[in-house]
Write an enzyme that holds these catalytic residues in place. Structure first.
Site, PDB file in Angstrom:
ATOM      1  N   CYS A 191     -38.989 -96.287   8.304  1.00  0.00           N
ATOM      2  CA  CYS A 191     -40.228 -95.986   7.596  1.00  0.00           C
ATOM      3  C   CYS A 191     -41.184 -95.136   8.422  1.00  0.00           C
ATOM      4  O   CYS A 191     -42.259 -94.780   7.972  1.00  0.00           O
ATOM      5  CB  CYS A 191     -40.908 -97.304   7.224  1.00  0.00           C
ATOM      6  SG  CYS A 191     -41.145 -98.348   8.662  1.00  0.00           S
ATOM      7  N   ALA A 247     -25.726 -91.272  37.548  1.00  0.00           N
ATOM      8  CA  ALA A 247     -27.145 -91.428  37.926  1.00  0.00           C
ATOM      9  C   ALA A 247     -27.766 -90.069  38.194  1.00  0.00           C
ATOM     10  O   ALA A 247     -27.103 -89.146  38.666  1.00  0.00           O
ATOM     11  CB  ALA A 247     -27.248 -92.310  39.175  1.00  0.00           C
ATOM     12  N   ASP A 260     -33.371 -84.945  44.096  1.00  0.00           N
ATOM     13  CA  ASP A 260     -32.940 -84.030  45.164  1.00  0.00           C
ATOM     14  C   ASP A 260     -33.854 -84.144  46.379  1.00  0.00           C
ATOM     15  O   ASP A 260     -33.499 -83.722  47.467  1.00  0.00           O
ATOM     16  CB  ASP A 260     -32.961 -82.586  44.652  1.00  0.00           C
ATOM     17  CG  ASP A 260     -31.897 -82.381  43.586  1.00  0.00           C
ATOM     18  OD1 ASP A 260     -30.767 -82.845  43.810  1.00  0.00           O
ATOM     19  OD2 ASP A 260     -32.211 -81.827  42.520  1.00  0.00           O
ATOM     20  N   LYS A 284     -47.392 -99.151  53.088  1.00  0.00           N
ATOM     21  CA  LYS A 284     -48.744 -99.652  53.386  1.00  0.00           C
ATOM     22  C   LYS A 284     -49.825 -98.800  52.725  1.00  0.00           C
ATOM     23  O   LYS A 284     -50.822 -99.277  52.256  1.00  0.00           O
ATOM     24  CB  LYS A 284     -48.956 -99.640  54.910  1.00  0.00           C
ATOM     25  CG  LYS A 284     -48.123-100.700  55.605  1.00  0.00           C
ATOM     26  CD  LYS A 284     -48.799-101.162  56.893  1.00  0.00           C
ATOM     27  CE  LYS A 284     -47.886-102.104  57.642  1.00  0.00           C
ATOM     28  NZ  LYS A 284     -47.289-101.484  58.818  1.00  0.00           N
ATOM     29  N   ILE A 314     -25.252 -87.814  47.285  1.00  0.00           N
ATOM     30  CA  ILE A 314     -24.432 -89.042  47.338  1.00  0.00           C
ATOM     31  C   ILE A 314     -22.995 -88.759  46.910  1.00  0.00           C
ATOM     32  O   ILE A 314     -22.038 -89.250  47.517  1.00  0.00           O
ATOM     33  CB  ILE A 314     -25.061 -90.143  46.448  1.00  0.00           C
ATOM     34  CG1 ILE A 314     -26.423 -90.531  47.011  1.00  0.00           C
ATOM     35  CG2 ILE A 314     -24.156 -91.363  46.355  1.00  0.00           C
ATOM     36  CD1 ILE A 314     -27.188 -91.538  46.184  1.00  0.00           C
ATOM     37  N   ILE A 315     -22.864 -87.910  45.905  1.00  0.00           N
ATOM     38  CA  ILE A 315     -21.518 -87.686  45.355  1.00  0.00           C
ATOM     39  C   ILE A 315     -20.531 -87.163  46.400  1.00  0.00           C
ATOM     40  O   ILE A 315     -19.352 -87.487  46.378  1.00  0.00           O
ATOM     41  CB  ILE A 315     -21.577 -86.761  44.111  1.00  0.00           C
ATOM     42  CG1 ILE A 315     -20.254 -86.824  43.388  1.00  0.00           C
ATOM     43  CG2 ILE A 315     -21.930 -85.329  44.462  1.00  0.00           C
ATOM     44  CD1 ILE A 315     -20.323 -86.619  41.927  1.00  0.00           C
TER      45      ILE A 315
END
Ligand SMILES: Cc1cc2nc3c(=O)[nH]c(=O)nc-3n(C[C@H](O)[C@H](O)[C@H](O)COP(=O)(O)O)c2cc1C
Length: 424
Positions: free
Chosen positions: A160, A286, A290, A311, A330-331
């Site tokens: 709606c 993911a 960068d 802090k 990471i890859i």
């Protein structure tokens, strides 16, 4: 795929909601999986989908009328031969009616003839105001008290145009619930080289802190990874999902989940998982930032402040300059982390709309730099599409040439990925 007990009878009651079209997909999937589905439609439901559609899909007669000649006892016999009864979509009218014990048509009379020995699942679908109406709420409580299972609704934009709860669950979720209630959850893992095939999936965006309250992030929801995880686990793969904290979508109880916030959290989790368990595949979906913050310069003080993201809460008085450092990819490390040196990695490449030549150049770069076996490409413009209308292309290499295969929707992607995995 996991072994399901076949030849179960499901009685499906459809009532007059605009969400009837979603249920056609559920019924079609059940029939494909060899369940025998018998359908009852209220006169309301007949305004939204055709009787012939359901008759064609189920191969069974569709029941419409309590007093139909030759089927006058259907309100008893349908319930007796069913192993499970589903009402989806369930209107406010139907829920309120059966809570009062009204039996003025076939769908509501079936409920009065119900014997409480088998699962009776109600999947509500309605406008948020109807869902939150005190009488509907009261009816739901009343039905739950007598042991009827009323499933949650999803939150989001309703047909709606309004927003809120009341939306029918997605077909995959409805299917999962039906199987759960038929106790067909028995998990039979797919074997790969003799052992259960284990997949690690990453999903969602990272959050890079600027200070204790501010951060840099991206718009990745992680929903594709969740859908892939649910779907692959349902197909019999052992799935571990590394998922961003922000994603709160429901996950199948078979999927193990670990949460991450920053790219370095995700990196640590990948190392931890891959170095101790034998994974056969990694699907790296993911959206890893960068950059992360290296230094903050407060522009009027002309000196950089020492960066302590936990802090510090910066004052908003002065302009600041953020110095960003490049994060590691990471890859590129997934294979190094992995106990199984033959692990196959599937990378994702999201790009703005580009020419085929540009896409292939970018995909080739991923192949050259990351040692991956497959690259799934999708475009930024396509992200707004419904998950089952999205277009993905799966790229692979063959003797230096790039080959691609287009698949439609997240479920199509899960299917194709599982074929690639099982095919070795
Ligand atoms: C276009 C349209 C969409 C509707 N969608 C819903 C809905 O999603 N949920 C609901 O409770 N009622 C909805 N209604 C109202 C029901 O169809 C109406 O209350 C009807 O009496 C329900 O009857 P039944 O559920 O017994 O078949 C809709 C009505 C129209 C005209």
């Amino acid at each position: 795929m996991s072994t399901l007990q076949k030849n179960k009878n499901i009685l499906f009651i459809l009532t007059g909601s605009i969400a009837c079209y979603k249920v056609v997909q559920v019924i079609s999937s059940l029939v494909k999986e060899n369940f025998n589905v018998e359908c009852v439609m209220t006169s309301g439901a007949q305004n939204f989908i055709g009787i012939s559609t359901l008759e064609g899909i189920t191969g069974n007669k569709i029941y419409l009328d309590l007093y139909e000649s030759g089927y006058a006892m259907a309100h008893i016999s349908l319930v007796r031969r069913a192993d499970l009864i589903v009402v989806a979509p369930a209107t406010a009218n139907y829920i309120n009616k059966i809570a009062q014990g009204v039996g003025d048509d076939l769908a509501s009379t079936l409920f009065l003839a119900y014997d409480f020995k088998k699962p009776f699942l109600i999947f509500p679908a309605m406008n948020v105001a109807m869902f939150e109406h005190p009488l509907t709420k009261e009816a739901i409580v009343k039905l739950k008290k007598i042991g009827i299972c009323i499933l949650d609704t999803a939150q989001g934009s309703l047909a709606c145009g309004e927003e809120g709860y009341g939306r029918l669950l997605e077909p995959e979720e409805i299917l999962r619930k039906i199987k759960e209630h038929l106790n067909l959850k028995e998990f039979q893992p797919i074997k790969f080289h003799g052992d259960a095939c284990r997949i690690l999936i990453t999903g969602g965006g990272t959050v890079e802190k600027i200070d204790s309250v501010r951060s840099i992030t991206n718009s990745s929801s992680g929903n594709t990874a969740v859908d892939l995880a649910n779907s692959l686990s349902e197909r019999g793969f052992l799935v571990t999902l590394l998922l961003s904290e922000q994603n709160q979508r429901k996950l199948s109880s078979q999927v193990s989940v670990r949460r991450f916030l920053s790219s370095s959290d995700l990196d640590s989790l990948c190392l931890k998982e891959l170095s101790v368990k034998h994974y056969d595949f990694v699907i790296h979906a993911a959206a890893v930032s960068d950059f992360s913050v290296k230094e903050i310069q407060i522009n009027d003080s002309a000196e950089a402040i020492k960066y302590d993201l936990n802090k510090l809460k910066m004052s908003s008085e002065s302009e600041i300059t953020l110095i960003l450092k490049k994060n590691k990819k990471i890859i590129s490390d997934l294979k190094n982390y992995s106990l199984n040196q033959n692990v196959k990695i599937i990378a994702f490449k999201l790009m703005p709309k580009s020419s085929q030549i540009d896409i292939e150049t970018a995909v080739r770069k991923v192949f050259n730099h990351s040692g991956v076996s497959f690259v799934v490409h999708n475009s930024v413009e396509d992200l707004v599409a419904q998950k089952d209308s999205r277009k993905f292309s799966i790229y692979s290499t063959n003797k230096g040439n790039i080959e691609s295969q287009q698949v439609d929707g997240v479920s199509g992607l899960a299917h194709q990925i599982s074929m690639l995995m099982v095919g070795g």
